[in-house]
Design a protein around this motif. Structure first.
Motif, PDB file in Angstrom:
ATOM      1  N   ASP A 441       2.294   1.526   4.824  1.00 50.43           N
ATOM      2  CA  ASP A 441       1.866   1.674   3.424  1.00 50.43           C
ATOM      3  C   ASP A 441       1.019   0.494   2.941  1.00 50.43           C
ATOM      4  O   ASP A 441       0.152   0.659   2.074  1.00 50.43           O
ATOM      5  N   GLY A 442       1.224  -0.688   3.542  1.00 51.05           N
ATOM      6  CA  GLY A 442       0.386  -1.834   3.175  1.00 51.05           C
ATOM      7  C   GLY A 442      -1.030  -1.670   3.707  1.00 51.05           C
ATOM      8  O   GLY A 442      -2.015  -1.890   2.995  1.00 51.05           O
ATOM      9  N   LEU A 490       5.946  -4.374  -1.659  1.00 51.85           N
ATOM     10  CA  LEU A 490       4.774  -3.708  -2.241  1.00 51.85           C
ATOM     11  C   LEU A 490       5.099  -3.024  -3.557  1.00 51.85           C
ATOM     12  O   LEU A 490       6.140  -2.367  -3.685  1.00 51.85           O
TER      13      LEU A 490
HETATM   14 MG   LIG Z   1       5.155  -0.968   5.105  1.00 50.88          MG
END
Ligand SMILES: [Mg+2]
Ligand SMILES: Cc1ncc(C[n+]2csc(CCOP(=O)(O)OP(=O)(O)O)c2C)c(N)n1
Length: 577
Positions: A441-442, A490
């Protein structure tokens, strides 16, 4: 014959078989874009960001039969592209970077986008050229291509001033492209020495990297002749297919999966091909490389760089390995089938998988279950593109790549955000194959807007976003020593909103039970030429063998005082928390 510089550049790229260019037009390259727009064989692709364009060019070069080419403006366009150029440079991927240049026919300084482009490109390209005359355009682009694709491949940079592009000049007869000669074979003495060592080895092993990507038949022949286990590097993890009984996995040593750890435990002679023994490939240099090392690499600088060799062969794997296979055959019969070794590898692989199934996690998606479902729903030729993070090592350890040269990984430069655009380049290279991108996801939020380009061109890439809410690969390393994860958590991103914005289909996998159904739905949408974003609520509570091993290797390398400091701080933080 009078020709404009833009026409000449287009002509040269057409002769080289370039099929796509990636970039964004601007003041210094609109003339070239206008020419490319008229080409019947080249499609100039508009990208959202030149960094994305460079990653697309990289993905195309790795898997396709044409070289990824950028057409960008100087300064801002080039600096945006630099991450992708750097990735290609350290990963040995050919790329042509054609950059518009400021005018050379006016006396003014401080023109728009004027800077020293060549100084900027020096550390991330094999060579740079500033073209000053029309007659030099075609020969220079041909020469740049030979440099980009010759030896260890890499990016090259050409600055083509805008005034040359715009105006016609007499150029005479144009040269024809002369491809570079076939790489030279290895000398007989080196091959003989390698054969002698391998023949007398008790437990030979093979370690193959991306440099062996086009030598599968010879790698297989050598491995089978010697009944030697095969480990790959991370970048090369699709170089030797996981379905082969001698395939062990990524790397060997304390950071490798048990199959590779055990199969290489007593390795006394290692044949390494197309690897530099870089930090990732060796698990922070923790791999137990035996003293008897035979190292074949196209880049002589990689030989004896990290591990001393007994035999070093600077050469192309596609030439040297068939030579070696033949010499081995000539030197005696193949070893008898080592059923015990193969059974051990198979049992170790099964047990490792079982350890993932058995893991009592947090109720989210079990990575092994997800990868099982993904494997079952995809043919062997499906392409996998990964990014940089925990998801990378999960993929390497749990997803059996069955087709040779069907997975690409950014390694050594390790630019997060690589995979989203690189998967677009991969899809252009292999339009008939399903393309699956596994992305953290980053990483995803760095380049996800580039999916617009996939939507625009009808490229059905499936993006599996491993949404754990953290920069996990770093967060895991922070947890123990710092007892906190500064700047690694995040802020949530609404991925359904991203999907809507870029025109992709959105799907979500919340539990193991969702895997099969949602993967099938994603494949169906992708077959219609629509990109798909699948949010995977993945369980990251179990660490990869790689992370566990690398942490240990690095800690063991600390001096006593350094260990005491690290442990002292960890304990202090734990008790004062
Ligand atoms: Mg991640
Ligand atoms: C451009 C860039 N910045 C920082 C890093 C350092 N880094 C390596 S892996 C990683 C975490 C990636 O996070 P995510 O995409 O969420 O993947 P996960 O580890 O969670 O699977 C970071 C920050 C990097 N490799 N590249």
């Amino acid at each position: 014959m009078k020709k404009t510089g833009a026409w000449l550049a287009r002509h040269a790229l057409e002769q080289l078989g370039v099929r796509y260019t990636f970039g964004i037009p601007g003041v210094q390259n609109t003339e070239l874009y206008d020419e490319l727009n008229s080409s019947e064989t080249i499609t100039p692709m508009l990208v959202g960001h030149e960094g994305g364009g460079a990653f697309m060019a990289d993905g195309l070069s790795r898997l396709g039969d044409s070289v990824g080419t950028l057409v960008v403006v100087p300064a801002a366009g080039l600096t945006h592209a630099a991450s992708g150029i750097g990735e290609a440079y350290l990963d040995g991927v050919p790329m042509l970077v054609i950059c518009g240049g400021v005018r050379t026919d006016i006396p003014y300084r401080y023109q728009l986008h004027q800077m020293d482009l060549h100084a900027f490109m020096k550390g991330i390209t094999k060579a740079t050229w500033h073209i000053e005359r029309h007659v030099d355009i075609v020969p220079t682009i041909f020469e740049a291509y030979r440099v980009a694709t010759g030896g260890e491949p890499g990016p090259v940079f050409i600055e083509l001033p805008v005034n040359l592009q715009l105006f016609p000049e007499e150029v005479g007869e144009l040269p024809r492209f002369e491809p570079a000669p076939r790489p030279a074979p290895a000398d007989a003495a080196s091959i003989e020495a390698a054969v002698a060592l391998l023949k007398n080895a008790r437990r030979p092993g093979l370690f193959v990297g991306w440099g062996a990507r086009d030598a599968l038949a010879a790698v297989t022949a050598i491995a089978e002749h010697l009944q030697a286990p095969v480990a790959t590097t991370l970048q090369g993890f699709s170089v030797f297919p996981a379905g082969h009984p001698l395939h062990c996995g990524f790397s060997f040593g304390p950071h490798a999966v048990p199959a590779a750890r055990n199969a290489f435990a007593d390795c006394d002679v290692l044949l390494a091909v197309g690897t530099r023994f870089a930090e990732i490939a060796t698990g922070s240099f923790g791999a137990p490389v035996p003293g008897t090392l035979i190292h074949v690499d196209i880049n002589p600088a990689a030989l004896n760089a990290n591990y001393p060799t007994r035999v070093a062969i600077a050469g192309d794997a596609t030439v040297v390995l068939p030579q070696l296979a033949q010499a081995l055959r000539a030197a005696g019969p193949a070893r008898p089938d080592d059923a015990a070794l193969k059974a051990r590898i198979a049992a170790d692989k099964a047990a490792y998988r079982q350890s993932w199934y058995d893991h009592r996690g947090n109720g989210r998606v079990n990575p092994a279950r997800f990868f099982d479902a993904l494997r079952a729903a995809n043919p062997p030729e499906a392409v996998t593109v990964v990014d940089d993070g925990n998801h990378t090592y999960l993929t390497a350890e749990l997803y059996p790549v069955l087709g040779a040269k069907t997975a690409i990984v950014p390694t050594d430069f390790n630019a997060m955000g690589y995979s989203v655009p690189a998967a677009i380049g991969a899809k252009l290279a292999r339009p008939q194959a399903p393309v699956n991108c596994i992305v953290g996801d980053g990483c995803f939020r760095m380049t996800c807007m580039e999916i617009v380009t996939a939507t625009q061109y009808g490229l059905g890439v499936v993006y599996y976003v491993f949404a754990d809410g953290e920069l996990s690969q770093i967060a895991q390393a922070q947890e123990i020593p710092y007892n906190r994860k500064p700047c690694a958590v995040l802020h949530p991103v609404a991925l359904d909103g991203v999907a809507r914005a870029v025109g992709a289909q959105y799907l979500k996998i919340d539990s193991d039970a969702d895997c099969q159904r949602q993967i099938d739905a994603a494949n169906a949408a992708a077959r219609q030429g629509r990109p798909v974003i699948v949010e995977v609520a993945v369980d990251y509570t179990k660490r990869t063998a790689f992370t566990e091993g690398v942490v240990k290797t690095n800690f063991q390398r600390f001096t006593l005082a350094q260990k005491a400091r690290a442990i002292g701080r960890a304990v202090y933080r734990k008790i004062t928390d």
